[in-house]
Each structure stands twice: as structure tokens, then as C-alpha cells.
Design a protein around this motif. Structure first.
Motif, short mmCIF file in Angstrom:
data_model
loop_
_atom_site.label_atom_id
_atom_site.label_comp_id
_atom_site.label_asym_id
_atom_site.label_seq_id
_atom_site.Cartn_x
_atom_site.Cartn_y
_atom_site.Cartn_z
N PHE A 13 1.53 3.76 10.62
CA PHE A 13 2.82 3.78 10.07
C PHE A 13 3.11 5.06 9.40
CE2 PHE A 13 5.88 2.83 6.68
CZ PHE A 13 6.66 1.96 7.40
N HIS A 60 16.03 0.85 -0.98
CA HIS A 60 15.88 2.28 -0.57
C HIS A 60 16.19 2.46 0.83
CE1 HIS A 60 11.84 1.45 0.91
NE2 HIS A 60 11.70 2.55 1.38
N GLU A 115 14.93 4.16 3.38
CA GLU A 115 14.04 4.40 4.56
C GLU A 115 14.29 3.45 5.58
OE1 GLU A 115 10.05 4.63 3.56
OE2 GLU A 115 9.41 5.74 5.26
N ASP A 131 12.87 2.01 8.20
CA ASP A 131 12.19 0.70 8.20
C ASP A 131 12.96 -0.59 7.64
OD1 ASP A 131 11.02 1.87 6.10
OD2 ASP A 131 9.50 0.75 6.06
N HIS A 132 13.76 -0.15 6.84
CA HIS A 132 14.72 -1.28 6.13
C HIS A 132 16.22 -1.10 6.14
CE1 HIS A 132 10.75 -2.27 4.33
NE2 HIS A 132 10.86 -0.86 3.72
N HIS A 134 8.63 4.21 -3.37
CA HIS A 134 7.99 5.67 -2.98
C HIS A 134 9.13 6.65 -2.65
CE1 HIS A 134 7.90 5.52 1.50
NE2 HIS A 134 8.30 4.47 1.37
N ASP A 178 9.39 -1.45 -1.75
CA ASP A 178 7.96 -1.16 -1.22
C ASP A 178 6.81 -1.61 -2.35
OD1 ASP A 178 8.63 -0.45 1.40
OD2 ASP A 178 9.12 1.63 0.97
N TYR A 215 -2.50 0.41 0.71
CA TYR A 215 -0.97 0.63 0.62
C TYR A 215 -0.76 1.22 -0.85
CZ TYR A 215 4.05 0.11 1.25
OH TYR A 215 5.32 0.47 1.41
N HIS A 258 7.08 -5.31 2.49
CA HIS A 258 6.06 -5.29 3.56
C HIS A 258 5.04 -6.34 3.12
CE1 HIS A 258 7.50 -1.81 5.65
NE2 HIS A 258 7.59 -1.18 4.54
#
Ligand code: FEO
Length: 409
Positions: free
Chosen positions: A25, A82, A84, A86-87, A148, A167, A193, A224
Motif C-alpha cells: 500500500f 482527507h 487521499e 483511497d477515500h 497523516h 486514517d 500502521y 481502514h
């Protein structure tokens, strides 16, 4: 269509997707158990809020889950904690389907939004204390930057006592049983993580925990991995401990740590390292150590770098470059806060001797404080040159202890 498992409560539902096959990832993280891209639907008496979307290639599963629970016309808010991908991967499609939805993002996300979606979309900015209403449901926002991404925020659903943490508290751990009390043992994934995503921002973690402490939290809904409902405080305490613990050497002796890392082909850089360390160790209040990069694994590098107040890296020059373990060492700074640390570089060389300057430049980009020029010595150091190494280490250590000098040479 959806079983009870997807319902965190009567009005809050998991509409995320699963990525069981992902093994790496964000380029750097190993994901032996796959992952999930969690998204949640909150229903109130006057509409629905969608809390984050999913990675684009999984969006069809996301829309199936969403459509089973609401009509697009009911969606009042889409919250992105946020941006990013992936979201946010399904954001544009969701906005095109949901005619009355208002996008909520943080102030720091504004500059990034257009770069991400490549089109103009309407949005509203949320900061700490702002609330949105779904009639009988109220969602309050908390600014939790750098966790992050710079634009990260969290939110809290008052009536259900659910923290949508982004996250934070996530795990790359695919398990369709969803909840921490039902999935397999994900403890390693939770810690891994934290170490790879949150550890560089541990001061921001502590700030976020202060905000979270104002709320009674029954459930943490991260982006996640498992949803944390059995004992949220357990996970909060883990983050607090990992983000605040002093390393054992500092804790024991209260001294500044100067670490000399080196690689050597013909013992010349090793001889320099020995003298640099001796010079540093002469300074009151400093403990100096040296480490041969040939035998350090990555986790040891990370721990030592984190503990060190000053990091001095020695490398010979081979084919016009520093050696790979030296670069590997500095690449570990991706997992740590580097600003404020003192850096320096040295090395023996045969022909051109670029390595110390290259390492010095790399440390500048990593935001080290660089008070001394790189030190390079041609081939075998003389006695005088070894004394220069002692002075070099001593100077770095004195500056680490507070001696005032001009930085950024
Ligand atoms: Fe899971 Fe920062 O995206």
C-alpha cells in the motif's frame, strides 16, 4: 441486502469495500492481510451523510451498498476527512448522482481539491467546532491535521458517540467480520500502521487525542480495517503511549544522543567514524555511539534515528555515490520527525569523494539542522586528519548541547 453486520447502529452503516489482494500500500507498506476502504452512511431525520468514499476501482461495490440504504436525493452531505485517493476515488461519481449533496472538507484541503478532482466543485469548509445537522443527528468536526495528510480532520456523531477518525486508528487488515471483537488478531497490523503512517506525526497524534478526550466515544470508525467498538479507550491509550514514550536511553540517563552511522570498504571510513564518535563523546551531557550500517536492519535504524539528537553519517564514495546502506538509513526518516535533529556527514574516498556532500544535501532536504561542512579525507587518514575527525565529532556534539552557531552550511 445488507446484513446486520454492516450496521454500526440503527442509523449508521458500513458502506466500505474490501481489497483482500492488495500486498503493498502506498508503495512502502506491506499489507499481508489486504485492506479495506471504509466508508459510512449516517441517516438522520432530515437526510443522510456519507462519510468518505472509496478507492476508485472499487466504487461499484460502494454504490451497491449505498443504494441499498438510501436514495441519492436523500444525501445532504458528503464528508471527506482527507482527500487521499483511497477515500476520495468515488467522489466525483457520487456528487454527480447526488443532486443535493454538499461536500464538506477541511480548510487545508481546499488547495488540494482542484488538483485532485480536476474540476470545479462546490464545497464547504469545516474546522474544529463546526457542526452539521441531519435533523436528529449532529456531526461535529475536529481539526486533526497531518494524520497523516495535512488536510486530515475527524468528526464525531453526538447521538451515537461515534468518532470518525480518518486514517487514525486504522489497520490494513481485511476481515469481513468488521469489528475488533469479531475479526482475527489484527494487533500487528494496528501497530504496523501506526509505525508507518502516524509515527512521523506523533506530536499531532497527541494534539488529536486531546480533542478526542472531550468526547465520550463508544465506537471508533476508522478508514481502514476493523471498527473499534469493544473498548475504544484501549486503542486511544496505545496511541498515547506510542506517541509519548521516551526512548529507554534518554529515559535512563537524560543525555543527548549522538549517533555515528558508517560503512567502510577498507577501514578508512571506519577509522574516521571511531574518531568522530570519540570527539562527540568528550562533550559533557552527550552519549555517543557508532553503528556499522552493514549489520543494521531497518527497524533498528528507525529506532536509533528516532532516539538520536544528532545523526552523523559516514560513507566512502563508490562510483561517485554514497553507498546504498547510507541512503537506506536516510530513507528511514520517512517514518520519523526529522526537523530539529542535527545532521552531519563524512567519509574517506579514493578519487572524487562526492558521498559526504551528497548525504549532507539529502539531510538538508530532510530538514536536518546542518551546522558543519561535510568532512572528507583522501584514502588513509593521517594522524592529523584523525584529529580533525575528533574535532568534527566534538563540534557536532557541542552544537547538539546548545552551542550557538550559524546553521545550514
Ligand atoms: Fe487511507 Fe490516507 O488514506
Amino acid at each position: 441486502m445488507l446484513g446486520n453486520r454492516e450496521s454500526l447502529s440503527k442509523n449508521v452503516h458500513f458502506i466500505g469495500v474490501f481489497d483482500p489482494k492488495i500486498r503493498i500500500f502506498d508503495i512502502i507498506m506491506k499489507t499481508a492481510n489486504g485492506s479495506s476502504y471504509n466508508s459510512y452512511l449516517v441517516r438522520g431525520s432530515e437526510g443522510v451523510a456519507i462519510m468518505d468514499t472509496v478507492k476508485k476501482e472499487f466504487s461499484s461495490d460502494f454504490f451497491v451498498r449505498l443504494e441499498a440504504l438510501c436514495k441519492y436525493e436523500e444525501i445532504k452531505y458528503i464528508v471527506l476527512h482527507h482527500l487521499e485517493p483511497d477515500h476520495s476515488g468515488a467522489l466525483i461519481e457520487l456528487m454527480s448522482k447526488a443532486p443535493y449533496a454538499k461536500l464538506i472538507i477541511s480548510g487545508r484541503a481546499v488547495m488540494m481539491l482542484k488538483g485532485l478532482v480536476k474540476t470545479d466543485i462546490a464545497f464547504e469548509v469545516a474546522s474544529t467546532g463546526k457542526t452539521i445537522s441531519l435533523g436528529d443527528k449532529t456531526i461535529e468536526f475536529l481539526s486533526t491535521p497531518f494524520l497523516h495528510w495535512p488536510d486530515t480532520m475527524s468528526s464525531y456523531l453526538h447521538e451515537e458517540k461515534i468518532l470518525f477518525s480518518g486514517d487514525v486508528f486504522g489497520s490494513h487488515y481485511y476481515d469481513e467480520r468488521l469489528y475488533d471483537d469479531e475479526v482475527g488478531d489484527f494487533s500487528y497490523a494496528f501497530k504496523y500502521y501506526y509505525d508507518h503512517i502516524m509515527r512521523p506525526f506523533k506530536h499531532y497524534v497527541l494534539e488529536a487525542l486531546k480533542l478526542y478526550a472531550k468526547f465520550e466515544i463508544n465506537t471508533i470508525a476508522p478508514l481502514h480495517g476493523p471498527i473499534l467498538r469493544s473498548n475504544p479507550q484501549f486503542y486511544i491509550d496505545k496511541y498515547a503511549k506510542w506517541s509519548s514514550e521516551a526512548k529507554f536511553r534518554k529515559h535512563q540517563f537524560g543525555k543527548k544522543m549522538v549517533s555515528v552511522f558508517y560503512m567502510s570498504s577498507y577501514d578508512n571510513t571506519q577509522k574516521m567514524a571511531q574518531k568522530v564518535m570519540q570527539g562527540a563523546d568528550k562533550v559533557e551531557g552527550v552519549v555517543a555511539s557508532m553503528y556499522d550500517l552493514a549489520s543494521l536492519d531497518e527497524q533498528n535504524m528507525i529506532d536509533l534515528l528516532e532516539e538520536s539528537d544528532a545523526i552523523i553519517v559516514g560513507s566512502p564514495t563508490i562510483n561517485g555515490d554514497a553507498v546504498k546502506p547510507a541512503w537506506d538509513l536516510l530513507s528511514c526518516m520517512a517514518y520519523l520527525e526529522s526537523s530539529g535533529k542535527i545532521g552531519a556527514a563524512f567519509g574517506s574516498y579514493g578519487w572524487t569523494g562526492e558521498a559526504p556532500e551528497m548525504l549532507h544535501d539529502r539531510m538538508r532536504w530532510l530538514k536536518f539542522r546542518l551546522p558543519v561542512k561535510p568532512l572528507k579525507i583522501k584514502l588513509i587518514p593521517t594522524e592529523d586528519e584523525l584529529m580533525d575527525c575528533v574535532a568534527f565529532g566534538q563540534e557536532v556534539a557541542e552544537i547538539t548541547m546548545g552551542k550557538m552557531v550559524e546553521m545550514e552550511i
